[in-house]
Write a protein that holds these residues in place. Structure first.
Motif, PDB file in Angstrom:
ATOM      1  N   PRO A 156     125.393  63.725 -24.705  1.00 42.20           N
ATOM      2  CA  PRO A 156     124.006  63.493 -24.283  1.00 42.20           C
ATOM      3  C   PRO A 156     123.271  62.439 -25.108  1.00 42.20           C
ATOM      4  N   SER A 157     123.582  62.319 -26.391  1.00 41.17           N
ATOM      5  CA  SER A 157     122.865  61.321 -27.188  1.00 41.17           C
ATOM      6  C   SER A 157     123.263  59.897 -26.809  1.00 41.17           C
ATOM      7  N   ARG A 502     115.683  53.952 -13.343  1.00 40.07           N
ATOM      8  CA  ARG A 502     114.709  54.975 -13.740  1.00 40.07           C
ATOM      9  C   ARG A 502     115.242  55.838 -14.873  1.00 40.07           C
ATOM     10  N   LEU A 503     116.556  56.074 -14.844  1.00 40.40           N
ATOM     11  CA  LEU A 503     117.127  57.059 -15.756  1.00 40.40           C
ATOM     12  C   LEU A 503     117.631  56.458 -17.046  1.00 40.40           C
ATOM     13  N   ASN A 504     118.140  55.251 -16.969  1.00 40.19           N
ATOM     14  CA  ASN A 504     118.746  54.619 -18.131  1.00 40.19           C
ATOM     15  C   ASN A 504     117.685  53.732 -18.774  1.00 40.19           C
ATOM     16  N   THR A 505     117.277  54.097 -19.948  1.00 37.51           N
ATOM     17  CA  THR A 505     116.109  53.430 -20.542  1.00 37.51           C
ATOM     18  C   THR A 505     116.444  52.073 -21.141  1.00 37.51           C
ATOM     19  N   VAL A 506     117.723  51.772 -21.334  1.00 39.38           N
ATOM     20  CA  VAL A 506     118.042  50.516 -22.025  1.00 39.38           C
ATOM     21  C   VAL A 506     118.682  49.459 -21.125  1.00 39.38           C
TER      22      VAL A 506
ATOM     23  N   VAL B 762     125.804  56.088 -15.002  1.00 42.67           N
ATOM     24  CA  VAL B 762     126.981  55.602 -15.724  1.00 42.67           C
ATOM     25  C   VAL B 762     127.662  56.710 -16.506  1.00 42.67           C
ATOM     26  N   VAL B 763     127.016  57.852 -16.654  1.00 43.90           N
ATOM     27  CA  VAL B 763     127.679  58.976 -17.306  1.00 43.90           C
ATOM     28  C   VAL B 763     128.864  59.410 -16.456  1.00 43.90           C
TER      29      VAL B 763
END
Lengths: 514, 1049
Positions: A156-157, A502-506, B762-763
Motif C-alpha cells: 500500500p505505501s 484521480r487515484l494516482n497522485t504522482v 497500476v496496482v
C-alpha cells in the motif's frame, strides 16, 4: 460458576479463527508444480477476457475502418475512438490499461513467489511470466508512452507510482524477454503442425523481442536496434516451426492452431460450458444481422455490424493487387459481391453505416457459434500474432539495417501467398503490405505512430460517415463533430485513464490530455 | 383547547347520568372537597362506590357529594394520584387529600443487560407497550413502532402478506444495501437477533428503542443503527385464559387513475406508435378492461389467539398460540401468508437466591407471493399498466392470429379455470403481460420454522448482587420450492420448458452470556455496576438446485415428434427435480456451512446522588471472527458516557413544581459499530480460482483452472463507527398528565465500507474494500402525551410524536467522485446515488423545465455543470452534465398521533401517521412499449391544439430523458389514518354470569384513509435499499375493515 464460565470463554478466542472456505493461503501457495502451472493461467485468461477492448479499440484508432452499426450513435464509444473525439474517461482505454496492469500484477506475483530452483515447471512459468510482463509493457509503452513501472507486487505505501522513463521501460521489456529466451525453458512446438500455439513459446518471445527492438530503434533513436531486431525474427523463421497458411486465406482463424499462428487465445467448443466462450467482439464485428438478409452466406448471423471497412482500404488493396486480387477478395467483399455470391443484402428500406464493403477475413462463421448460447458464444480463437507479422517486421528490420536481400525474401513470401509477384523491396512497399496483410489485426495504429504517419492517415477520421441503402447507394453524412480527427501533439499517445489520474497522485498525464 | 372541549362534553354527559344512579335505601351521603398535596382543589376526581357504576366527579372547586348504601366503600381516584378509599358509615363531610402517585418515576424500562428506573435514564429511549400493539392488524412487531415512537421510520419495499418492513432508527447511516446494514439490532429477552418477524405482536410486553449512542453502546459493534429491546409477556394473576379473534377484509386502498381504452387509443395514435388501422384490426372497439379490478379482490385475514397466563410471587407461566392466515388482495390464492406461533414463557423462584426464567417462541410459516417491484414487468405492475384494449380472456381457446403466428414453438397458452385463454396484448408485447399469466406462469412456495428463545439463571448470593447466566438460541430452517411452466404469451414472455428449483437452508445460533449486576445505596448515593461477557456462534447452511435445458435438450424431437417439456410428465405431481428429463441439466450449489462467532466483554457503572444527578459510563469490547475482520483489527472498543440532571429536585425549582412536577436534562455520547457490511473475509488476500482456460484446441473439456490472489487485501479494514451526541429534556406537567420530551441528536458515521475501489489501476489487482465514507444524521425528536380523566367514566389520552431528520453523505472515496450508483430505470440511467453532499441514495437526473410549446418535447434546464445550478437556458437534449439532485426518498419529518378515549365500556382509538419532505420517483413508464400511463402524465399533455401543456406530447422525442427527470418525481408527503377503532367492553357483572371476566368486541378501519398527492399506489411502499422512494410497482398496503373479539375467562 459465572467466573469459571468467563475464564473458560476467555480462552476461547481461538474459536474466532474460522478458516475461509474455497480459497487457499497466499503465503503457502506456489509450492507444487500444479499450483505453479495454475498461477500462469490467469495471465492467459485475462488477455483472452479483454480481447474485446484491445481488438476493437486498436482497430477503431485507424484509417481502415468506420465505427459502423445500424445508425449514428449506435455505439458512441466506438465512434469517439474512430473519430478521435474520446477523452480520458473512455472506457475502452480504461479497459485496456487495467487489463495490462492486471496481467503485469499476475506476472509479478509469479516472479515474486515462485522459486526458480524448485522445478522445471517453476522455471518455465517464470519465463512465461516475463514474456507476459514484457508483452504488457510493449502495449503500454507503444500506446501510452511512459506508463508507471511496476515490476513487483506493490505494498500500500507504494500505490502511487510515477511515470517510467522511456529508457527504463524498454530496458525492462528487453531484460524480461532476453531472460525468458535465455532460460530455454519456454515451450516450443515440436513441428510445423504442432497445435501448441495457444501457449507462450520460445518463438513468441523472440518475435516479441524483435518487435520491441524495432520500436526501440525509433524510441531510443538508435539504428543499431534494427539488426538486433532482424536477428530475433530470423531465429523464429529459422526454427522451421512456422509457415504461412496455405489454406483458404479468409478462414485462417477458423482453422484453429494452424501453422501460421504464433500466439492466440484459445476458444473451445464445449457443450457443457458454452458461456465460457462468450465473445462480444465477434458479436460486434459480424454483419448487421437485423438489417440484412444473409442468403446462403455462411457467416454467423446474430451480430451488430460494427468495425466496417472504409473505401480507402479497399482502394489500397486494388492499387496493390487489382480488383480481383486473391487476398483482397478473401479480406473484403463489395456489396455487389455479397449479393451475387450469396444473395445477401440489406432489407429493402433499411440503411446502415457502410461504404458498401464488408469484411470477410477471419469473420465468425455460423458453425463457430456455440449452440445453446443464444448466439453469444463463439468457438473462435483470438489471434495475437501470426507468422505474417514476423515476416513483415523482419522485412522492415532487415531493410532498415541495410540487408535488402533478406527483406526482399521475407516480403516475397507474403506477396506470393497473396498471389502477387515479387516487387523490389522498399519501405513504402513493406508498409503497404503490412497494412493490407494485417488489416483489422490490431497492428496498424501502433505502426502509424511509430512511422510518424498517424496524423496524415487519420486527420479526417470523424468528418463524415457513409450510409448504405439497400440499392447499394452510399451517401456520406457529416458526423457533426465540432472537432475530429487525429491531432498532432496529442493523439500520439493515449491518455492515462481519468480514474487512474484521480487515484494516482504522482502520475503525469500525457501532453494534450491534461 | 381540545382538552377543554372534551372535558366539557364529558362533564355534561356525566351530569345527566348521575341523576339515575341515586336510590334511597339506608343511604348515607358523603360530601366534601378533594385537594392535592399542595392543597389545591382537584377537579374531575372520580368518586365511585366500589364495584359499581355509582359515582360522581368533583367539580371545579374539588367539591363532591355522593350517596351510597351505608357500609360500602367509596373510592377517590384520579390520574397521577394514588387512589384512596373511605368506608361510608354515615353521612359526613370529608376533606380528602390525594397523594401523588410516583409510579411513573418508579416505572422501569429495560436497558441492555438490566433494567433502569425511568427517572435514572440518561439516554434517549422510546418505549412501545403492549397496549399500543393490542388489536391492531399488524402482523410483525416492527410495524408496531411506526407512528408510536419518534426517531423511528419504517421502510417498505412491499406490503404483501407476510412482508417485513425495514426499520430505520435515526436515519440511514450506511451505504450497505442489505436490510441489516441499516436496520437495528434486535434483542429479544436478551437474545441477539437480526430479525423479529417470528414473534407475534400480541406476545410482546414492551419494546424499547435505544436510539442514542450511549444507550446502544452496551451492544457495541453491532449497535450502530440503534437497538430494539423486546420483552415478551409474562403471566400474572390467578390464571387467565384469553381468546381473541380478528377478521379483516382487505381491499385496494387507493386506485390510481389510468387511461381508458378511448384515451389509450388517442394517446398512442398521437404517439405514432400505432395507426388507426392497427387499432381496428386488433381491438374490438368495445373492450375497456379494468386490469386493477381484474387483479384485486376483497380478501380476508383471520387471526386467532389463545393465551393462558398465571403468576404469583414465586413464578409465572405464559402460554400463547396464534394462528394467522392472510390471503392477500391479489386475485386468487397466490399471495398468501399463514403462520402459527407459540410462546412458552415461564419463571420460578426456586430459592430466595435463585430463580430461573425461560422465554421461548416457535413459529411455522408458509407463504406464496406474486411478482412485484420490477420496472420490466410484474403482476403488480401489469395490473396497473397493461393496455385496456386487451380482453381479460379470449373466448375459449380462440387465440388471435398475432399470437399464434408468432408462437413458433407451439407452446401452451395459459388459461383460466374455465379453459379460456388469458388475454394477450397486441399493443404491449413486452415481458409485462396479463397479470393473471404473471401470477400463474410460476409457482413458488416458501415454508419454514423458527424455534428460538432464551433461558436465564439469576443467582443472588447477597442482596445487592445478581449474577445472571443466560443462554439464547435460534434454530431455523426454510425451504423454497418452485417451478415455471412452459407457456407462450409473446416473444418476450415465453418459456419452452418447465423449470424447477428448490432450496433448503437452516441456521443454528446460540449465545451464552454471563453478567453480574451490583447495586448499592449508601447515604444519598446510589451506585450500580454491571460487568459481563457474551459469546455467540451462528452456523448457516443452504443447498439449492435447479433444472434448465442442457446442451442435448430439444423441445420437439425432429424424428419422433416427441415433446420434451423438461419433466417426465406434464403434471404438477412430477414438477420436482427428481423427475426432470435426462437432457435437462440439474445444477446444485451451496452445502458449505458458514460460521460466524463473536466474543464480547462489557461493563457499565452508574452513580446517582440525591436522585438529582445521574452519571453513567459503559464500555464494550467486541471481537469478531476472521470472516469479519483481520486478526489485528479483531477487537473493537465502544465507550459511552451520559449524564442526567433532574432539575425539578433542586430547591429553587420548588415554586413551580406544582405545575411542572418533573424536569430533567439529559446528555449522552457514545460510539457504536456496524459490522453488517463486513463478512466473507473481504479484507483477505487469498488465492482463489480465476476460472478455467482451455489447453487443447480440439479436445473439449481439457482445462486448467487458474489460481491467483483475489484481492489486494486490506489488513486495516474495520467496522463502520457511529459516534452520536444526544441532548434531551424531559418535562412532566400537572401531575404527569402532560409529559413532554425533546431530544436533539447528531450522529456521525464514519469508515463506511466501500467496495470495488481501485487504489490505482497500476496496482493491477482489485482492492479489498476500504473504510472510506462518512454520513451524518441529525435531527430533533419530540414526544408529547396528555392523559386525563373526566369524572369517573371518561378517560382519554393524546400521544403525539414528531421527528426531523437531516441525512447527508459527507465523504466518499476518491474512486467515486460522482458517487456510488444505485437504482436504475430500465437502461435509461442510474437514478439514485450515494454521493457526497446529498442524502443517501438521493434521486439524480435532469431538471424538468416544462414543455416546449412549439414541439411538445420536454425541456430541461442546462446546468452550470454536474450538480450545478440551473442556467436560464433550457434544452430538449440535455447532457449527462445537466443531471443533478432531484430529492430523496428519506422523509425530513415523520410524525404520529394517537388518540385514545374510553367512556364506560366504550373505547375509541384514532391513530394516524405521516411523513413529509420525501420524494417518490415514479418508474412505471417506459418508452419502448405501449404501457398504460397514469392520467397525470397524459391528461394535460401537449397536442397541436393544446400547446400550453404541463406534460410532454405523446410523441415527444425525449421521453427517455423525461423519465429520468424530476418530471416523474412526486412529493412523497402523506398522512395515513392507520386505525380508527371502536370497541365495547361488556359490563363485568353481566359477563360474569357466563364465567367471562372480560368481553370486548370491536370494529376497526385500518389503513383506511390516505391523504397524499402521489398518483401511484401507496406512498408508504416505495422500495428500500438503493431504491428507497423508487416506485416500480410494489404491492400496496391494503385498507382493512376489521371486526374482533377478546374474551378473558
Amino acid at each position: 460458576m459465572a467466573i469459571a464460565a468467563v475464564c473458560m470463554l476467555a480462552s476461547c478466542s481461538h474459536l474466532l479463527d474460522i478458516p475461509q472456505k474455497g480459497v487457499l493461503n497466499f503465503e503457502t501457495y506456489y509450492q507444487t508444480d500444479e499450483e505453479i502451472q495454475a498461477a500462469a493461467i490467469p495471465m492467459y485468461s485475462t488477455l483472452k477476457a479483454n480481447a474485446y477492448y484491445f481488438k476493437l479499440a486498436k482497430e477503431m484508432f485507424t484509417d481502415d475502418v468506420y465505427c459502423g452499426g445500424s445508425a449514428r450513435n449506435d455505439n458512441i464509444d466506438l465512434e469517439k475512438m474512430n473519430e478521435f473525439t474520446f477523452d480520458a474517461e473512455e472506457s475502452y482505454i480504461q479497459g485496456m490499461f487495467e487489463a495490462l496492469y492486471s496481467i503485469i500484477y499476475r506476472a509479478n506475483v509469479i516472479l515474486g513467489h515462485v522459486d526458480e530452483d524448485y522445478s522445471e515447471m517453476a522455471r518455465q512459468i517464470r519465463a512465461e511470466a516475463k514474456v507476459f510482463r514484457a508483452y504488457s509493457y510493449f502495449e503500454l509503452i507503444t500506446m501510452w508512452g511512459n506508463p508507471p513501472i511496476v515490476d513487483h507486487e506493490l505494498t500500500p505505501s507504494e500505490y502511487n507510482v510515477d511515470n517510467g522513463s522511456t529508457e527504463d521501460l524498454w530496458a525492462l521489456v528487453e531484460k524480461d524477454l532476453t531472460e525468458a529466451i535465455a532460460s530455454g525453458k519456454l515451450a516450443r512446438k515440436s513441428n510445423l503442425n504442432d497445435t501448441e500455439c495457444w501457449k507462450v513459446t520460445h518463438q513468441f518471445a523472440q518475435a516479441l523481442l524483435g518487435k520491441a527492438y524495432l520500436w526501440m530503434a525509433t524510441a531510443l533513436n538508435d539504428n543499431s536496434y534494427y539488426a538486433k531486431s532482424a536477428a530475433q525474427f530470423d531465429a523464429v523463421v529459422s526454427s522451421g516451426l512456422y509457415a504461412l497458411y496455405t489454406g483458404e486465406y479468409a478462414m485462417m482463424r477458423k482453422d484453429k492452431h494452424n501453422c501460421e499462428l504464433i500466439y492466440e487465445s484459445n476458444g473451445m467448443h464445449d457443450d457443457n460450458n458454452v458461456y465460457n466462450n462468450v465473445s462480444m467482439y465477434d458479436l460486434m464485428i459480424g454483419w448487421r444481422s437485423d438489417r440484412m438478409y444473409y442468403g446462403t452466406c455462411p457467416l454467423a448471423t446474430y451480430s451488430w455490424g460494427f468495425r466496417v471497412p472504409r473505401k480507402s482500404l479497399y482502394d489500397a488493396f486494388v492499387a496493390d493487387e487489382g480488383v480481383d486480387g486473391y487476398r483482397l477478395n478473401q479480406t473484403l467483399k463489395t456489396y455487389k459481391q455479397i449479393q451475387e455470391l450469396w444473395g445477401a443484402g440489406e432489407n429493402a428500406g433499411d440503411v446502415m453505416i457502410s461504404d458498401g464493403y464488408f469484411f470477410y477475413k477471419q469473420m465468425p462463421m455460423q458453425d463457430d457459434v456455440e449452440p445453446g448460447s443464444m448466439g453469444f458464444a463463439f468457438t473462435s480463437d483470438f489471434i495475437w500474432m501470426r507468422y505474417a507479422e514476423v515476416l513483415l517486421c523482419g522485412a522492415e528490420a532487415h531493410f532498415r539495417a541495410g540487408n535488402n536481400g533478406k527483406a526482399q525474401e521475407y516480403l516475397d513470401q507474403i506477396r506470393a501467398r497473396a498471389g502477387l509477384e515479387s516487387k523490389p523491396v522498399s519501405l513504402e512497399l513493406i508498409k503497404t503490405e503490412k497494412r493490407l496483410e494485417l488489416c483489422t489485426e490490431g497492428t496498424r495504429f501502433q505502426d502509424l505512430l511509430r512511422w510518424g504517419e498517424a496524423y496524415e492517415a487519420m486527420k479526417d477520421n470523424g468528418a463524415t460517415y457513409p450510409v448504405l441503402s439497400s440499392n447499394g447507394e452510399v451517401v456520406y453524412k457529416s458526423c457533426e463533430n465540432s472537432t475530429y480527427g487525429f491531432k498532432q501533439g496529442k493523439h500520439e499517445r493515449l491518455p492515462y485513464p481519468a480514474n487512474e489520474m484521480r487515484l494516482n497522485t504522482v502520475i503525469k498525464q500525457n501532453t494534450g490530455w491534461e | 383547547m381540545r382538552k377543554s372541549l372534551f372535558q366539557r362534553l364529558a362533564v355534561a354527559c356525566m351530569t345527566l347520568l348521575i341523576g339515575w344512579s341515586l336510590s334511597a335505601q339506608s343511604q348515607v351521603t358523603l360530601s366534601g372537597t378533594v385537594v392535592d398535596d399542595y392543597d389545591e382543589p382537584l377537579m374531575g376526581v372520580g368518586v365511585i362506590q366500589q364495584g359499581t357504576t355509582n359515582g360522581v366527579a368533583t367539580d371545579l372547586d374539588g367539591k363532591f357529594s355522593i350517596t351510597v348504601p351505608a357500609g360500602t366503600v367509596v373510592e377517590f381516584s384520579y390520574i397521577g394520584f394514588k387512589t384512596q378509599t373511605v368506608v361510608a358509615e354515615k353521612t359526613m363531610t370529608l376533606n380528602i387529600k390525594l397523594l401523588p402517585d410516583t409510579e411513573m418515576l418508579e416505572e422501569t424500562i429495560v436497558v441492555g443487560y438490566g433494567v433502569q428506573k425511568k427517572s435514572d435514564v440518561t439516554g434517549s429511549i422510546s418505549q412501545v407497550k403492549s397496549e399500543d400493539i393490542a388489536n391492531r392488524t399488524i402482523t410483525t412487531p416492527e410495524q408496531a413502532l411506526q407512528g408510536k415512537t419518534s426517531g423511528v421510520q419504517l421502510v417498505n419495499s412491499s406490503a404483501r402478506p407476510g412482508a417485513n418492513p425495514e426499520v430505520r432508527i435515526r436515519g440511514v447511516s450506511s451505504n450497505g444495501t442489505s436490510s441489516s446494514s441499516n436496520g437495528p439490532l434486535y434483542v429479544v429477552d436478551g437474545r441477539i437477533t437480526s430479525s423479529i418477524s417470528g414473534i407475534d405482536p400480541n406476545d410482546i410486553e414492551s419494546m424499547e428503542v435505544l436510539k442514542d449512542g450511549a444507550s446502544a453502546a452496551i451492544y457495541g459493534a453491532r449497535a450502530g443503527n440503534g437497538v430494539i429491546l423486546i420483552t415478551t409477556r409474562k403471566g400474572e394473576g390467578e390464571g387467565k385464559i384469553t381468546y381473541s379473534y380478528q377478521l379483516s377484509s382487505q381491499s385496494l386502498a387507493k386506485i390510481p387513475h389510468m387511461m381508458n381504452s378511448e384515451q389509450f387509443v388517442q394517446y398512442y395514435l398521437e404517439a405514432g406508435k400505432f395507426d388507426m388501422e392497427t387499432f381496428y384490426r386488433n381491438w374490438d372497439m368495445t373492450t375497456n378492461t379494468d386490469w386493477l379490478k381484474y387483479s384485486y379482490e376483497n380478501s380476508l385475514m383471520h387471526r386467532h389467539n389463545l393465551t393462558f397466563a398465571a403468576g404469583n410471587d414465586r413464578g409465572n407461566l405464559y402460554l400463547s398460540g396464534t394462528y394467522l392466515k392472510n390471503n392477500g388482495m391479489f386475485v386468487g390464492d397466490n399471495d398468501v401468508y399463514s403462520r402459527v406461533t407459540f410462546m412458552v414463557n415461564g419463571s420460578w423462584k426456586f430459592k430466595p437466591w435463585l430463580d430461573i426464567q425461560t422465554n421461548n417462541q416457535v413459529e411455522y410459516y408458509e407463504a406464496q407471493a406474486v411478482s412485484e417491484g420490477s420496472d420490466y414487468g410484474s403482476a403488480v405492475l401489469s395490473a396497473l399498466t397493461l393496455d385496456p384494449l386487451t380482453p381479460t380472456v379470449f373466448d375459449g381457446t380462440n387465440v388471435p392470429g398475432y399470437v399464434t403466428a408468432a408462437n413458433v414453438d407451439n407452446l401452451p397458452y395459459l388459461t383460466d379455470e374455465n379453459g379460456n385463454v388469458y388475454g394477450i396484448s397486441y399493443f404491449n408485447q413486452s415481458e409485462n403481460v396479463n397479470p393473471r399469466v404473471m401470477r400463474d406462469r410460476t409457482h413458488t412456495e416458501y415454508k419454514g420454522f423458527n424455534i428460538n428463545g432464551s433461558t436465564a439463571l439469576n443467582f443472588r448470593p447477597y442482596k445487592d448482587l445478581t449474577i445472571t447466566s443466560r443462554v439464547g438460541y435460534r434454530f431455523s430452517a426454510s425451504d423454497t420450492y418452485g417451478y415455471g411452466h412452459d407457456y407462450y404469451v409473446n416473444g418476450n414472455a415465453s418459456q419452452n420448458y418447465i423449470s424447477l428449483n428448490a432450496a433448503n437452508s437452516n441456521t443454528i445460533y446460540y449465545q451464552w452470556e454471563n453478567f453480574a449486576n451490583w447495586m448499592h445505596q449508601f447515604g444519598n448515593h446510589n451506585v450500580a455496576a454491571m460487568v459481563g461477557m457474551s459469546y455467540s456462534q451462528n452456523r448457516s447452511t443452504s443447498v439449492s438446485g435447479s433444472s434448465s435445458p442442457g446442451s442435448g435438450w430439444v423441445r420437439v424431437d425432429p424424428a419422433s415428434g416427441a415433446i420434451d417439456r423438461g419433466v417426465l410428465q406434464d403434471n404438477p405431481l412430477f414438477y420436482y427435480l427428481a423427475y426432470a428429463t435426462p437432457n435437462m441439466t440439474k445444477q446444485a450449489s451451496g452445502g458449505q456451512a458458514a460460521y460466524s462467532r463473536t466474543l464480547s466483554y462489557f461493563g457499565r457503572v452508574s452513580w446517582s446522588y440525591l436522585g438529582r444527578y445521574n452519571l453513567q459510563a459503559s464500555l464494550r469490547a467486541d471481537a469478531a471472527d476472521l470472516s469479519i475482520l483481520p486478526l489485528n483489527k479483531r477487537w473493537g472498543y465502544f465507550p459511552a458516557v451520559s449524564g442526567g440532571w433532574t432539575i425539578s429536585e433542586e430547591a429553587f425549582f420548588l415554586p413551580i413544581k406544582h405545575a411542572v412536577n418533573y424536569a430533567k436534562f439529559r446528555a449522552s455520547w457514545g460510539q457504536n459499530g456496524n459490522t453488517a457490511g463486513l463478512g466473507g473475509y473481504m479484507y483477505a488476500s487469498t488465492i482463489g480460482s480465476t476460472g478455467y482456460y482451455p489447453i487443447s484446441a480440439l479436445v473439449p473439456g481439457q482445462y486448467i483452472t487458474g489460481y491467483a490472489p483475489s484481492y489486494a487485501g486490506n489488513d486495516e479494514l474495520k467496522w463502520e463507527t457511529s459516534e452520536q451526541l444526544n441532548f434531551g429534556l424531559d418535562l412532566r406537567f400537572l401531575r404527569d398528565r402532560l409529559t413532554f420530551s425533546v431530544d436533539w441528536f447528531n450522529k456521525a458515521t464514519k469508515d463506511l465500507i466501500i467496495s470495488n475501489i481501485t487504489p490505482s489501476t497500476v496496482v493491477g489487482i482489485a482492492a479489498s474494500p476500504v473504510n472510506a465514507g462518512n454520513v451524518i444524521n441529525r435531527g430533533w425528536e419530540f414526544e408529547l402525551r396528555w392523559r386525563d380523566q373526566v369524572g369517573k367514566d371518561f378517560t382519554y389520552s393524546i400521544a403525539a410524536n414528531l421527528s426531523t431528520l437531516h441525512n447527508e453523505v459527507t465523504y466518499i472515496h476518491e474512486s467515486y467522485t460522482s458517487g456510488l450508483e444505485g437504482a436504475t430505470v430500465r437502461n435509461y440511467g442510474t437514478i439514485t446515488r450515494f454521493e457526497k453532499g446529498f442524502p443517501a441514495w438521493h434521486f439524480y437526473g435532469y431538471k424538468f423545465a416544462g414543455i416546449d410549446p412549439a414541439t411538445g418535447d420536454a425541456l430541461f434546464y442546462k446546468l452550470t455543470g454536474r450538480n450545478g445550478v440551473p442556467t436560464s437556458e433550457k434544452t430538449a437534449n440535455p447532457l449527462d452534465s445537466d443531471k443533478t439532485d432531484l430529492g430523496s426518498g428519506i422523509p425530513k419529518v415523520n410524525a404520529g398521533l394517537t388518540l385514545n378515549m374510553a367512556w364506560k365500556g366504550i373505547d375509541l382509538v384514532f391513530f394516524a401517521t405521516g411523513a413529509f419532505g420525501s420524494k417518490i420517483f415514479n418508474a412505471l413508464n417506459v418508452v419502448d412499449y405501449a404501457r398504460n400511463r397514469l392520467s397525470c402524465f397524459t391528461e394535460d399533455r401537449w397536442t397541436p391544439t393544446h400547446t400550453n401543456a404541463t406534460m410532454p406530447a405523446a410523441n415527444a422525442s425525449n421521453w427517455t430523458q423525461f423519465l429520468t427527470s424530476d418530471g416523474v418525481v412526486f412529493s412523497g408527503n402523506y398522512v395515513k389514518i392507520k386505525q380508527i377503532q371502536l370497541g365495547y367492553t361488556f359490563p363485568a357483572n353481566f359477563t360474569r354470569k357466563f364465567k367471562v371476566d372480560h368481553l370486548r368486541i370491536y370494529g376497526s378501519m385500518d389503513d383506511y384513509f390516505t391523504f397524499t398527492n402521489y398518483p401511484g399506489f401507496d406512498p408508504e411502499v416505495t422500495g428500500a435499499g438503493t431504491g428507497l422512494g423508487v416506485d416500480k410497482g410494489s404491492y400496496p398496503t391494503s385498507k382493512k375493515l376489521v371486526v374482533g373479539v377478546n374474551i378473558t375467562f
